[in-house]
Design a protein around this motif. Structure first.
Motif, mmCIF file in Angstrom:
data_model
loop_
_atom_site.group_PDB
_atom_site.id
_atom_site.type_symbol
_atom_site.label_atom_id
_atom_site.label_comp_id
_atom_site.label_asym_id
_atom_site.label_seq_id
_atom_site.Cartn_x
_atom_site.Cartn_y
_atom_site.Cartn_z
ATOM 1 N N SER A 166 40.539 48.468 44.286
ATOM 2 C CA SER A 166 39.264 49.181 44.363
ATOM 3 C C SER A 166 38.830 49.673 42.985
ATOM 4 C CB SER A 166 39.381 50.355 45.328
ATOM 5 O OG SER A 166 40.314 51.319 44.840
ATOM 6 N N LEU A 167 39.801 50.051 42.144
ATOM 7 C CA LEU A 167 39.454 50.460 40.783
ATOM 8 C C LEU A 167 38.911 49.284 39.980
ATOM 9 C CD1 LEU A 167 42.478 52.782 39.906
ATOM 10 C CD2 LEU A 167 40.152 53.461 40.480
ATOM 11 N N LEU A 168 39.402 48.062 40.287
ATOM 12 C CA LEU A 168 38.903 46.891 39.561
ATOM 13 C C LEU A 168 37.418 46.660 39.821
ATOM 14 C CD1 LEU A 168 41.820 44.333 40.057
ATOM 15 C CD2 LEU A 168 41.252 45.613 37.997
ATOM 16 N N GLY A 169 36.929 47.150 40.981
ATOM 17 C CA GLY A 169 35.521 46.959 41.291
ATOM 18 C C GLY A 169 34.600 47.558 40.241
ATOM 19 N N PHE A 170 34.955 48.719 39.695
ATOM 20 C CA PHE A 170 34.125 49.350 38.665
ATOM 21 C C PHE A 170 34.090 48.508 37.398
ATOM 22 C CE2 PHE A 170 35.555 52.802 41.435
ATOM 23 C CZ PHE A 170 34.351 53.436 41.709
ATOM 24 N N TYR A 171 35.232 47.935 37.034
ATOM 25 C CA TYR A 171 35.260 47.084 35.848
ATOM 26 C C TYR A 171 34.474 45.789 36.070
ATOM 27 C CZ TYR A 171 38.938 50.227 34.263
ATOM 28 O OH TYR A 171 39.641 51.333 33.886
#
Length: 223
Positions: free
Chosen positions: A123-128
């Motif tokens: 889910s954190l990769l979504g921001f990147y």
């Protein structure tokens, strides 16, 4: 000494690589037996490589704990995680389910600890990804415009709101956004992926030939 360090590894690499390559074109039981033994050897070597990697991870973190350097608590968490993972794996014999179908401690750890952590990381990769997409979709030339158009079609075609907007604004054309999305995925996307895979395969072949013939020597260390 120079022969053992430099010449002998090249000879072994050439003989092994040539035999592994040739066995695919030799329909003989000896060739199949050789490849089976070679695969077993690779598995054994992989196990020792795993031990070497484990040693490389444990050593610096153990030094951090003993010297109590800044952030040594994270190193302690690493050891706790290794102990929990190894302990539950040994206790459950690496089985996620017991004979009666219930979760073992190993399966419980994977289901209720590892999977949620993996979901959090992804889910954190979504921001990147959004940040990267913003930079990539800035239209500077024709190729960037095609990339933006394809991405816009896929995004709008995969969400109900995009389908609703398409039907209200462009429904008179008789074209369905879902049909366009399927065409993009089945024609240009497949063609691009196949081209990339062909390029990767050619690069792997070229690198393998360079290693087998001794042109590429970086695996021996040094320049």
């Amino acid at each position: 000494m120079d022969f053992i360090k430099k010449r002998l590894p090249l000879i072994i690499c050439f003989i092994t690589g040539t035999l592994c390559f040739a066995q695919y074109y030799v329909p003989h039981p000896v060739a199949r037996s050789f490849m089976e033994n070679a695969n077993r050897t690779v598995l054994i070597m992989g196990f020792f490589a795993y031990l070497l990697g484990l040693y490389s991870i444990v050593t610096p973190h153990l030094k951090n704990i003993l010297s109590q350097r800044a952030g040594w608590g994270y190193s302690a968490v690493l050891f706790i995680g290794l102990a929990i993972g190894a302990g539950t794996g040994l206790a459950s014999r690496a089985q996620a389910l017991s004979p009666d179908g219930a979760l073992t401690c190993f399966g419980w750890m994977y289901t209720y600890m590892l999977y949620p952590l993996q979901g959090t990381i992804y889910s954190l990769l979504g921001f990147y990804i959004v940040s990267t997409a913003y930079r990539a979709f800035r239209i500077k030339n024709g190729q960037a415009f095609l990339l933006f158009a394809a991405a816009a079609v896929l995004v709008f075609g995969r969400v109900p709101l995009g389908q609703l907007i398409w039907n209200d604004l462009l429904g008179w054309t008789g074209l369905s956004i879902l049909e366009i999305v399927e065409w993009v995925l089945n024609v240009p996307d497949v063609a691009g992926r196949r081209g990339i895979m062909i390029g990767i395969a050619l690069g792997a072949i070229a690198t393998s030939v360079k290693i087998i013939t001794g042109v590429e020597k970086k695996y021996l260390g040094g320049d």
